[in-house]
Structure formats: C-alpha cells, structure tokens
Design a protein around this motif. Structure first.
Motif, PDB file in Angstrom:
ATOM      1  N   ASP A  47       0.957  -0.942   0.299  1.00 25.92           N
ATOM      2  CA  ASP A  47      -0.157  -0.047  -0.185  1.00 25.92           C
ATOM      3  C   ASP A  47       0.701   1.439   0.221  1.00 25.92           C
ATOM      4  N   ALA A  48       0.517   2.690  -0.262  1.00 29.38           N
ATOM      5  CA  ALA A  48       0.704   3.531   0.044  1.00 29.38           C
ATOM      6  C   ALA A  48       2.199   3.556   1.482  1.00 29.38           C
ATOM      7  N   THR A  49       1.427   3.892   1.683  1.00 27.23           N
ATOM      8  CA  THR A  49       2.670   3.245   3.134  1.00 27.23           C
ATOM      9  C   THR A  49       3.491   2.932   3.355  1.00 27.23           C
ATOM     10  N   GLN A  50       3.221   1.436   2.346  1.00 27.25           N
ATOM     11  CA  GLN A  50       4.202   0.542   2.543  1.00 27.25           C
ATOM     12  C   GLN A  50       5.917   0.885   1.282  1.00 27.25           C
ATOM     13  N   TRP A  51       5.275   1.836   0.580  1.00 26.89           N
ATOM     14  CA  TRP A  51       5.723   2.062  -0.174  1.00 26.89           C
ATOM     15  C   TRP A  51       6.865   2.895  -0.054  1.00 26.89           C
ATOM     16  N   MET A  52       6.130   3.702   0.312  1.00 26.69           N
ATOM     17  CA  MET A  52       6.528   5.179   1.048  1.00 26.69           C
ATOM     18  C   MET A  52       7.918   4.649   1.963  1.00 26.69           C
ATOM     19  N   GLU A  53       7.896   3.296   3.040  1.00 25.36           N
ATOM     20  CA  GLU A  53       8.450   3.697   3.727  1.00 25.36           C
ATOM     21  C   GLU A  53       9.877   2.493   3.465  1.00 25.36           C
ATOM     22  N   ARG A  54       9.849   1.935   2.467  1.00 26.86           N
ATOM     23  CA  ARG A  54      10.409   1.163   1.306  1.00 26.86           C
ATOM     24  C   ARG A  54      11.271   2.152   1.082  1.00 26.86           C
ATOM     25  N   MET A  55      10.846   3.234  -0.316  1.00 26.81           N
ATOM     26  CA  MET A  55      11.887   4.373  -0.674  1.00 26.81           C
ATOM     27  C   MET A  55      12.351   5.087   0.725  1.00 26.81           C
ATOM     28  N   HIS A  56      11.911   5.178   2.239  1.00 30.34           N
ATOM     29  CA  HIS A  56      12.253   5.723   2.644  1.00 30.34           C
ATOM     30  C   HIS A  56      14.103   5.398   3.076  1.00 30.34           C
ATOM     31  N   GLN A  57      13.852   3.839   3.132  1.00 30.33           N
ATOM     32  CA  GLN A  57      14.429   3.006   3.982  1.00 30.33           C
ATOM     33  C   GLN A  57      15.763   3.315   2.768  1.00 30.33           C
ATOM     34  N   ALA A  58      15.703   2.911   1.716  1.00 33.78           N
ATOM     35  CA  ALA A  58      16.543   2.518   0.295  1.00 33.78           C
ATOM     36  C   ALA A  58      17.240   4.154   0.398  1.00 33.78           C
ATOM     37  N   ALA A  59      16.542   5.214   0.762  1.00 30.19           N
ATOM     38  CA  ALA A  59      17.337   6.209   0.766  1.00 30.19           C
ATOM     39  C   ALA A  59      18.452   6.561   1.571  1.00 30.19           C
ATOM     40  N   LEU A  60      18.271   6.165   2.627  1.00 31.01           N
ATOM     41  CA  LEU A  60      18.952   6.127   3.839  1.00 31.01           C
ATOM     42  C   LEU A  60      20.046   5.316   3.933  1.00 31.01           C
ATOM     43  N   ASN A  61      19.885   3.905   3.303  1.00 30.67           N
ATOM     44  CA  ASN A  61      21.190   3.498   3.801  1.00 30.67           C
ATOM     45  C   ASN A  61      21.797   2.312   2.318  1.00 30.67           C
ATOM     46  N   ARG A  62      21.735   3.625   1.429  1.00 30.67           N
ATOM     47  CA  ARG A  62      22.715   3.876   0.454  1.00 30.67           C
ATOM     48  C   ARG A  62      23.212   5.223   0.029  1.00 30.67           C
ATOM     49  N   SER A  63      24.641   4.929  -0.258  1.00 26.48           N
ATOM     50  CA  SER A  63      25.381   5.997  -0.408  1.00 26.48           C
ATOM     51  C   SER A  63      25.706   6.198  -2.446  1.00 26.48           C
ATOM     52  N   TYR A  64      25.571   7.031  -2.815  1.00 26.62           N
ATOM     53  CA  TYR A  64      25.496   7.250  -4.283  1.00 26.62           C
ATOM     54  C   TYR A  64      25.985   8.502  -4.723  1.00 26.62           C
ATOM     55  N   THR A  65      26.316   8.033  -6.075  1.00 26.27           N
ATOM     56  CA  THR A  65      26.435   9.631  -7.268  1.00 26.27           C
ATOM     57  C   THR A  65      25.599   9.455  -7.974  1.00 26.27           C
ATOM     58  N   GLY A  66      25.182  10.683  -8.522  1.00 27.50           N
ATOM     59  CA  GLY A  66      24.684  10.864  -9.170  1.00 27.50           C
ATOM     60  C   GLY A  66      24.015  12.558 -10.471  1.00 27.50           C
ATOM     61  N   THR A  67      24.107  12.035 -11.372  1.00 28.00           N
ATOM     62  CA  THR A  67      23.300  13.364 -12.101  1.00 28.00           C
ATOM     63  C   THR A  67      21.508  13.635 -12.429  1.00 28.00           C
ATOM     64  N   PHE A  68      20.844  14.451 -11.756  1.00 24.63           N
ATOM     65  CA  PHE A  68      19.375  14.011 -11.968  1.00 24.63           C
ATOM     66  C   PHE A  68      18.924  16.254 -12.700  1.00 24.63           C
ATOM     67  N   VAL A  69      17.920  15.800 -12.860  1.00 28.90           N
ATOM     68  CA  VAL A  69      16.956  16.984 -13.789  1.00 28.90           C
ATOM     69  C   VAL A  69      15.604  16.951 -13.246  1.00 28.90           C
ATOM     70  N   VAL A  70      15.432  18.002 -13.075  1.00 27.71           N
ATOM     71  CA  VAL A  70      13.897  18.689 -12.868  1.00 27.71           C
ATOM     72  C   VAL A  70      13.293  19.403 -13.912  1.00 27.71           C
ATOM     73  N   LEU A  71      12.586  18.898 -14.499  1.00 29.48           N
ATOM     74  CA  LEU A  71      11.759  20.060 -15.565  1.00 29.48           C
ATOM     75  C   LEU A  71      10.115  20.000 -15.220  1.00 29.48           C
ATOM     76  N   SER A  72      10.027  20.976 -15.390  1.00 27.72           N
ATOM     77  CA  SER A  72       8.455  21.847 -14.810  1.00 27.72           C
ATOM     78  C   SER A  72       8.057  21.908 -16.307  1.00 27.72           C
ATOM     79  N   SER A  73       6.453  21.526 -16.015  1.00 26.34           N
ATOM     80  CA  SER A  73       5.433  21.981 -17.322  1.00 26.34           C
ATOM     81  C   SER A  73       6.154  23.431 -18.290  1.00 26.34           C
ATOM     82  N   SER A  74       6.071  24.106 -16.737  1.00 25.54           N
ATOM     83  CA  SER A  74       6.278  25.440 -17.010  1.00 25.54           C
ATOM     84  C   SER A  74       7.597  25.813 -18.668  1.00 25.54           C
ATOM     85  N   GLY A  75       8.782  24.850 -18.246  1.00 26.06           N
ATOM     86  CA  GLY A  75       9.752  24.849 -19.107  1.00 26.06           C
ATOM     87  C   GLY A  75      10.722  24.972 -18.423  1.00 26.06           C
ATOM     88  N   ALA A  76      10.488  25.472 -16.968  1.00 24.59           N
ATOM     89  CA  ALA A  76      11.846  25.639 -15.786  1.00 24.59           C
ATOM     90  C   ALA A  76      12.597  24.090 -16.089  1.00 24.59           C
TER      91      ALA A  76
END
Length: 347
Positions: A47-76
C-alpha cells in the motif's frame, strides 16, 4: 510577493530534486535495515505507506552519486550533480547546481550550508526533512497516507540503467496531486518522479539521468569541503521554532489530510525587523507553507494574487487588516484557498 513566488518554484524544484532522491533528515539507519529486493509478485500488494517506507529506508541506507534533472511543465529546468554518503551514524551530501547561478549545497543530517561562490557567501541554517518527498523521516503524527492516496503498481521500466517498479500514488480527492514514482527494484531507491494533474498531465518531473549505486562516496571528503568556510562571508539564517497557536493563529477547521508539522519565525528583513512566520502542513507527500507577515501596501497587492509554476501553486491575500498571507504548496489551487479561508486569528 515576487520573491516568494520565485521561492515557491525553487522550493518545488529542490523538493523534487533533493527530496525525491536524496536522503536527508535524521541519523542513518543501520545497514542491516536496508530493504531487500522486492519479490516479483510483491509489488502489487504494497500500500502507499509501505511503498513510502521502502523508499525512505533505501534513501537512508544507500550511498550514491548521480546527475538528476528536474523539469517543470512551465519549461523551467534544473540540473544538479549529487554525492550522497552515509556511515551508519550520519548522512552527508553535496549538490552542485549545473545551471543558473553557481551554487553548492551541503547537508549533514539537518545542518545545511549553501555556498554561493560568486558572492563569496555561505548561508548556514538547519532544515529538517519536512516536505521532502519521500522524506527519510517518519510520517508526521496524524498523517493517514492510505486514506488519501491509493498505491497501484504499474509495471517496470528502466531509469538511468536500473530496472524500477513504477508506482502510481493516486489521490483520493481533489485536494492533492497524484504522483508516479519509479522505485529501483533491488534497493527501493526512488530514481524518477512525476507530479500529475487530475487530468493526468505531468506537471513536474525529476529523474536521474546518470546514477552510480556501487562506487563508495568518501564521507570525510564531503565533510572537509562542507566545513571549509575560508574566504566566505558567513550568513546564519535564523529560524526560531514556534507554533501557530503560540503566534496567535489557528485553522478554523482542518484541511482534509493535512496536519501541522512545523512552524518557524524567520528573523529578517521585514519592516521594523518583525520577520515572517512560516507554518508548514503535510499530508505525508504534499506540503503547504503558510507565510504570514505584516501587510505592506508598497509590496503587497490590494487584491488576491494567484500563480502556478509547474506543480507549485501560490496564493497571496490580505487576511486581516494588518496581515498578508502567502500560501505555497505543490497542491491544487483550491487547497490553498481552503487554507486561506480556514486561517484565523485565535487571539
């Protein structure tokens, strides 16, 4: 007002970038609590809570590097490079903006330092995991995530070279947007996120374009860089914890799904040094900030103002003879209007 509107967009972009993909608040959990790979047939049962908990724990437990891009519908668009490290006790990360004004943000748990090399200035402040999506902190007390969002597994796709489960957090009323999140299959880490309008349009999206989950990130190197303030003018940003009630404000009736999570008085730059009050509400995914300050006819409009930039809506209006409200959130405009209608002087 213009500054706040700009702040709304920047907040939205940073929320989707930092928060969707980087663990922030609180001490890191022991490595042994890292999520296990999800069995092939298990995704449809979470369910929604279980998915969120899974993603929370992954973020807490992983070291990583990366490049990310954020795109708004306004073009920003915003693109950043991130290094995220953990050692079992604390987390630290570095985010370099790759476009716009050069800027490097370090975060060590709730301690944040923003380096502006052109101005030779560094801003020091403390921020919790508030409003971050997915937050690494526990959901605020009183949040009923499964009441307001239904989670549906939509299959699998590859993002930045990793296979991810695609999950739709479908809103159950018109007070919030939907979210589609790509959760890396082995670890659970969120690697892509879309914010969806009621008609299914993508209002905003963020994704790793490149991600490395296997290369160790040197935590001591990040810490040394964060602590090196030589040659910079240090500007502390004061946020004094308070409550809406202590400041004489209350909601006449609650806005469905949203609970108060934090409130600060910002010591600043306002007329007569009064500063600004910021109270934040969350439904576990979306957040709304209510900024209250003394009405100033030279800066504030005589009529209500509204603006939408991507998923971020902003509403500004005079709510008492001497008070101006600016409400900002990644929510439909009607949600901000309901906050504005409900807000009243308690004393």
């Amino acid at each position: 007002m213009a500054a706040l509107l700009g702040r709304g967009l920047r907040r939205s972009l940073s929320l989707l970038a930092f928060a969707a993909f980087a663990a922030h608040a609180g001490p890191a959990a022991p490595a042994s609590t890292a999520p296990a790979a999800l069995p092939a047939d298990a995704a449809v049962r979470l369910d929604a809570t279980q998915w969120m908990e899974r993603m929370h724990q992954a973020a807490l437990n992983r070291s990583y590097t990366g490049t990310f891009v954020v795109l708004s519908s306004s073009g920003a668009m915003a693109s950043s490079r991130i290094w995220h490290a953990r050692d079992g006790r604390q987390q630290i990360e570095r985010v370099d903006a790759l476009n716009g004004t050069p800027r490097t943000v370090f975060r060590r748990d709730d301690e944040v330092r923003t380096f502006l090399p052109q101005a030779r200035t560094v801003r020091l402040e403390r921020r919790d995991a508030l409003g971050r999506f997915p937050s690494t902190a526990s959901s605020p007390e009183g949040v009923e995530l499964t009441r307001y969002y239904a989670a549906r597994a939509l299959g699998q796709e590859r993002v930045a070279g990793f296979v991810a489960d695609v999950v739709w957090f479908q809103p159950q009323d018109g007070m919030r947007f939907g979210y589609r999140i790509w959760s890396e299959r082995a670890s659970g880490l969120a690697v892509k996120l879309q914010t969806l309008a009621p008609d299914g349009r993508v209002l905003e999206q963020a994704a790793f374009s490149q991600l490395d989950l296997d290369t160790p990130v040197p935590m001591d190197h990040l810490a040394q860089a964060m602590d090196n303030l030589a040659g910079y003018r240090v500007v502390p940003v004061a946020l004094e914890p308070t409550t809406a009630a202590a400041e004489g404000w209350a909601l006449r009736e609650p806005v469905p799904g949203f609970v108060p999570v934090n409130c600060y008085r910002r010591r600043a730059q306002g007329p007569e040094g009064e500063g600004m009050l910021q109270c934040i509400y969350s439904d576990g995914l979306a957040t709304v900030s209510l900024f209250l300050e003394r009405f100033d006819a030279s800066r504030h409009a005589p009529v209500t103002q509204q603006m939408a930039l991507g998923a971020t809506h902003t509403l500004g209006q005079r709510i008492t003879q001497d008070t101006w409200l600016t409400a900002v959130g990644e929510v439909p405009a009607q949600t901000l209007k309901q906050f504005a209608r409900a807000l009243q002087r308690a004393r």
